[in-house]
Design an enzyme around this catalytic site. Structure first.
Site, mmCIF file in Angstrom:
data_model
loop_
_atom_site.group_PDB
_atom_site.id
_atom_site.type_symbol
_atom_site.label_atom_id
_atom_site.label_comp_id
_atom_site.label_asym_id
_atom_site.label_seq_id
_atom_site.Cartn_x
_atom_site.Cartn_y
_atom_site.Cartn_z
ATOM 1 N N CYS A 1 0.761 -1.254 0.000
ATOM 2 C CA CYS A 1 0.000 0.000 0.000
ATOM 3 C C CYS A 1 0.791 1.303 0.000
ATOM 4 C CB CYS A 1 -0.970 -0.008 1.178
ATOM 5 S SG CYS A 1 -2.237 -1.261 0.957
ATOM 6 N N LYS B 1 1.806 2.343 -3.562
ATOM 7 C CA LYS B 1 0.586 2.473 -4.367
ATOM 8 C C LYS B 1 -0.211 3.721 -3.966
ATOM 9 C CE LYS B 1 -2.968 -0.288 -2.896
ATOM 10 N NZ LYS B 1 -4.074 0.536 -2.465
HETATM 11 P P1 NAD Z 1 -5.993 -8.680 -1.586
HETATM 12 O O1 NAD Z 1 -5.486 -8.713 -2.986
HETATM 13 O O2 NAD Z 1 -5.324 -9.490 -0.537
HETATM 14 O O3 NAD Z 1 -7.542 -9.121 -1.582
HETATM 15 C C1 NAD Z 1 -8.482 -8.669 -2.491
HETATM 16 C C2 NAD Z 1 -9.391 -9.843 -2.857
HETATM 17 O O4 NAD Z 1 -10.490 -9.351 -3.625
HETATM 18 C C3 NAD Z 1 -8.720 -10.925 -3.713
HETATM 19 O O5 NAD Z 1 -8.774 -12.166 -3.033
HETATM 20 C C4 NAD Z 1 -9.546 -10.939 -5.009
HETATM 21 O O6 NAD Z 1 -9.704 -12.241 -5.558
HETATM 22 C C5 NAD Z 1 -10.877 -10.387 -4.535
HETATM 23 N N1 NAD Z 1 -11.698 -9.812 -5.608
HETATM 24 C C6 NAD Z 1 -11.348 -8.892 -6.545
HETATM 25 N N2 NAD Z 1 -12.418 -8.586 -7.308
HETATM 26 C C7 NAD Z 1 -13.461 -9.327 -6.860
HETATM 27 C C8 NAD Z 1 -14.825 -9.439 -7.233
HETATM 28 N N3 NAD Z 1 -15.347 -8.722 -8.235
HETATM 29 N N4 NAD Z 1 -15.611 -10.300 -6.539
HETATM 30 C C9 NAD Z 1 -15.103 -11.040 -5.527
HETATM 31 N N5 NAD Z 1 -13.822 -10.954 -5.121
HETATM 32 C C10 NAD Z 1 -13.005 -10.110 -5.774
HETATM 33 O O7 NAD Z 1 -6.029 -7.148 -1.174
HETATM 34 P P2 NAD Z 1 -5.944 -6.539 0.311
HETATM 35 O O8 NAD Z 1 -4.543 -6.465 0.764
HETATM 36 O O9 NAD Z 1 -6.966 -7.212 1.163
HETATM 37 O O10 NAD Z 1 -6.401 -5.044 0.031
HETATM 38 C C11 NAD Z 1 -7.745 -4.720 -0.284
HETATM 39 C C12 NAD Z 1 -7.918 -3.216 -0.195
HETATM 40 O O11 NAD Z 1 -7.654 -2.786 1.149
HETATM 41 C C13 NAD Z 1 -6.959 -2.416 -1.073
HETATM 42 O O12 NAD Z 1 -7.640 -1.277 -1.551
HETATM 43 C C14 NAD Z 1 -5.865 -1.990 -0.112
HETATM 44 O O13 NAD Z 1 -5.257 -0.775 -0.516
HETATM 45 C C15 NAD Z 1 -6.633 -1.779 1.170
HETATM 46 N N6 NAD Z 1 -5.853 -1.964 2.410
HETATM 47 C C16 NAD Z 1 -4.973 -2.990 2.527
HETATM 48 C C17 NAD Z 1 -4.287 -3.181 3.731
HETATM 49 C C18 NAD Z 1 -3.328 -4.306 3.919
HETATM 50 O O14 NAD Z 1 -2.687 -4.367 4.962
HETATM 51 N N7 NAD Z 1 -3.168 -5.218 2.985
HETATM 52 C C19 NAD Z 1 -4.543 -2.325 4.807
HETATM 53 C C20 NAD Z 1 -5.460 -1.290 4.650
HETATM 54 C C21 NAD Z 1 -6.121 -1.123 3.448
HETATM 55 C C1 UGA Z 2 0.600 0.201 6.522
HETATM 56 C C2 UGA Z 2 0.032 1.150 7.586
HETATM 57 O O1 UGA Z 2 0.849 1.082 8.749
HETATM 58 C C3 UGA Z 2 -1.404 0.770 7.928
HETATM 59 O O2 UGA Z 2 -1.943 1.712 8.835
HETATM 60 C C4 UGA Z 2 -2.237 0.743 6.655
HETATM 61 O O3 UGA Z 2 -3.552 0.329 6.935
HETATM 62 C C5 UGA Z 2 -1.610 -0.214 5.674
HETATM 63 O O4 UGA Z 2 -0.245 0.208 5.394
HETATM 64 C C6 UGA Z 2 -2.311 -0.234 4.346
HETATM 65 O O5 UGA Z 2 -3.010 0.687 3.984
HETATM 66 O O6 UGA Z 2 -2.048 -1.236 3.668
HETATM 67 P P1 UGA Z 2 1.651 -2.229 6.525
HETATM 68 O O7 UGA Z 2 2.135 -1.839 5.175
HETATM 69 O O8 UGA Z 2 0.938 -3.500 6.673
HETATM 70 O O9 UGA Z 2 0.675 -1.089 7.092
HETATM 71 O O10 UGA Z 2 2.879 -2.272 7.551
HETATM 72 P P2 UGA Z 2 3.760 -1.129 8.262
HETATM 73 O O11 UGA Z 2 4.008 -1.540 9.631
HETATM 74 O O12 UGA Z 2 3.198 0.210 8.043
HETATM 75 O O13 UGA Z 2 5.140 -1.247 7.472
HETATM 76 C C7 UGA Z 2 5.267 -0.836 6.122
HETATM 77 C C8 UGA Z 2 6.717 -0.921 5.704
HETATM 78 O O14 UGA Z 2 7.488 0.105 6.334
HETATM 79 C C9 UGA Z 2 7.399 -2.243 6.072
HETATM 80 O O15 UGA Z 2 8.234 -2.657 5.031
HETATM 81 C C10 UGA Z 2 8.193 -1.884 7.307
HETATM 82 O O16 UGA Z 2 9.301 -2.717 7.493
HETATM 83 C C11 UGA Z 2 8.609 -0.460 6.972
HETATM 84 N N1 UGA Z 2 8.929 0.338 8.178
HETATM 85 C C12 UGA Z 2 7.972 0.650 9.069
HETATM 86 C C13 UGA Z 2 10.231 0.793 8.359
HETATM 87 O O17 UGA Z 2 11.127 0.524 7.527
HETATM 88 N N2 UGA Z 2 10.514 1.546 9.462
HETATM 89 C C14 UGA Z 2 9.561 1.862 10.380
HETATM 90 O O18 UGA Z 2 9.897 2.561 11.369
HETATM 91 C C15 UGA Z 2 8.269 1.405 10.173
#
Ligand code: NAD
Ligand code: UGA
Length: 460
Positions: free
Chosen positions: A273, A276
């Protein structure tokens, strides 16, 4: 608005854990998580909790408590949408790889598909919740699709971005700093507030307008990533001046206005994320002709790329300017500890850089499979899959991984790395025994006494 049934589209890193906790805390609500990916759903339903598709500490216990009580995983997307009062959209929103905005804008095709499917199926009023991270003003597009292609039922769109971090997802979900809900319709907002209210104190549930909520999610990630790039920029300065980045981080972090968290210098941030979402923010700013704003945030990514490059370059330079034919061991492939997620992991780029210099690489990660590691390298398209398999070996034992290494690099901060018998490792590597700690996890003094030549980030 009474919510009896919830559907979540997307059983990924967010949908799976988030809905598991919502179901755990609201046993009276039926929660169905759906996905098109049959393999993923089968893994969520596996009786063996070690086979859940996501490794996340504590997740197995929550799933064990709620699954088949009021938490269900299914591939029947239509049925779950049809029955639900509230539908979370939690699908992936990756960076576009084609057309306008390629390499920067968020690809919203999966979101649009969900909206069209919901509109086509819904025969009763629904609350549609954006859980995915989305560009500001996406709710407008969602509402337009729902209203123009639906069956005349009412849709209320809410924004409820997720702030969990991988590796601590369950803890973050159970004790969130805040829950953010953006929306226009008060009853719909209240319905979602009530769901979180089952375990989150009311003063931690913030409600805003839709656009503030959507934008806040991008901004939160941008600020977090900016801190990592800021301390990483300082780490390079520390290396040439004799300052120590941990000491600097501690000294500035004790200023309560700065705060001590997220100041760990590293080989670079990864994860699905940060990059992106910043690219998306940059794209949005440019699309409003805010060039200075866009350039400012883009620098966070540039600094991160520089950090990964200079880590790999330092290995090459230290190994007498060539790694051709040498064995480099990478300990850790996940983008951070306690997750099996490798998306945008620094390890991928460091490996690619070293492979360009014709090194042989051996990888050990406690949670990432060989299949995933090859997939990550193949995805870059830098060399053929056959070449990646010839040059990269993935093993199940850290000791085996380090045998006959010309250098070892730590790329993920897994706790177990600290507990290894480093003397045993020292005895089996080529001398000088070079160790590059990209995460600052090892006791440098101790290892130096054992004979290792150590390079850490941000210290001489
Ligand atoms: P992911 O790729 O792990 O999961 C998304 C899932 O959605 C996949 O399994 C895919 O097959 C499914 N999918 C896609 N289109 C579909 C459809 N039309 N019907 C049914 N299933 C469908 O993604 P993620 O990491 O869970 O992230 C999801 C969203 O949450 C993203 O926008 C991401 O930016 C956000 N987000 C992610 C994190 C994180 O830690 N990964 C944290 C906060 C927010
Ligand atoms: C991050 C945010 O922390 C979440 O709040 C958010 O929901 C998420 O992105 C998302 O939108 O996907 P995440 O990417 O899972 O979470 O993990 P982080 O703990 O934020 O670490 C991100 C990256 O930064 C890792 O590679 C970590 O090793 C690195 N990092 C983090 C550092 O190099 N130094 C730090 O002090 C902290």
């Amino acid at each position: 608005m009474k919510i009896d049934k919830i559907c979540c589209i997307g059983a990924g890193y967010v949908g799976g854990p988030t809905m598991s906790v919502i179901a755990q805390k609201n046993p009276q609500i039926q929660v169905t998580v759906v996905d098109l990916n049959h393999e993923r759903i089968a893994a969520w339903n596996d009786a063996d909790l070690n086979k859940l598709p996501i490794y996340e500490p504590g997740l197995d216990k929550v799933v064990a408590e709620a699954r088949n009580r009021n938490l269900f995983f299914s591939t029947d997307v239509e049925k779950a949408i049809d029955e639900a009062d509230m539908i979370f959209i939690s699908v992936n929103t990756p960076t576009k790889t084609y057309g306008k905005g390629k390499g920067q804008a968020a690809d919203l095709k999966y979101i649009e598909l969900c909206a069209r499917q919901i509109a086509a199926i819904a025969k009763s009023d629904k609350i549609v919740v954006e859980k995915s991270t989305l560009p500001v003003r996406t709710a407008e597009a969602l509402k337009s699709i729902l209203d123009h292609t639906g069956n005349g039922v009412n849709f209320h769109v809410l924004s409820n971005p997720e702030f969990l971090a991988e590796g601590t997802a369950i803890q973050d979900l159970q004790k969130p700093d805040r829950i953010l809900i953006g929306g226009e319709n008060q009853e719909a907002i209240q319905a979602l507030v009530d769901i979180y209210g089952a375990w989150v104190p009311t003063d931690r549930i913030i409600t805003t307008n839709l656009w503030s909520s959507e934008l806040s999610k991008l901004v939160a990630n941008a600020f977090l990533a900016q801190r990592v790039s800021s301390i990483n920029a300082i780490s390079e300065l520390c290396e040439v001046t004799g300052a120590n980045v941990d000491e600097v981080a501690r000294a500035i972090g004790m200023d309560s206005r700065i705060g001590s968290k997220f100041l760990r210098a590293s080989v670079g941030f990864g994860g699905s994320c940060f990059q992106k979402d910043i690219l998306n923010l940059v794209y949005i700013a440019r699309s409003y002709n805010l060039y200075e704003v866009a350039d400012y945030w883009e620098q966070v990514i540039m600094m991160n790329n520089h950090q990964k490059d200079r880590f790999a370059d330092n290995i090459i330079k230290t190994l007498y300017n060539t790694v051709n034919g040498k064995n480099i061991t990478l300990l850790g492939w996940a983008f951070k500890k306690d997750t099996n997620d490798t998306r945008e992991s620094a390890a991928i780029y460091v490996a690619d850089h070293l492979l360009d210099e014709e090194a042989f690489i051996t990888v050990y990660d406690p949670k990432v499979t060989a299949e995933q590691i090859y997939k990550d390298l193949d995805y870059l398209g830098t060399r053929s899959p056959a070449e990646n398999r010839r040059l990269v070996k993935v093993v199940n034992s850290p000791y085996q991984a380090c045998e006959q290494a010309h250098a070892i690099a730590i790329l993920t901060e897994w706790d177990e790395f600290k507990a290894y018998n480093w003397q045993q490792i020292y005895d089996k590597v080529f001398k000088p025994a070079f160790l590059f700690d990209g995460r600052g996890v090892l006791d440098g003094q101790q290892l130096m006494m054992q004979g290792f030549t150590i390079y850490g980030i941000g210290r001489c």
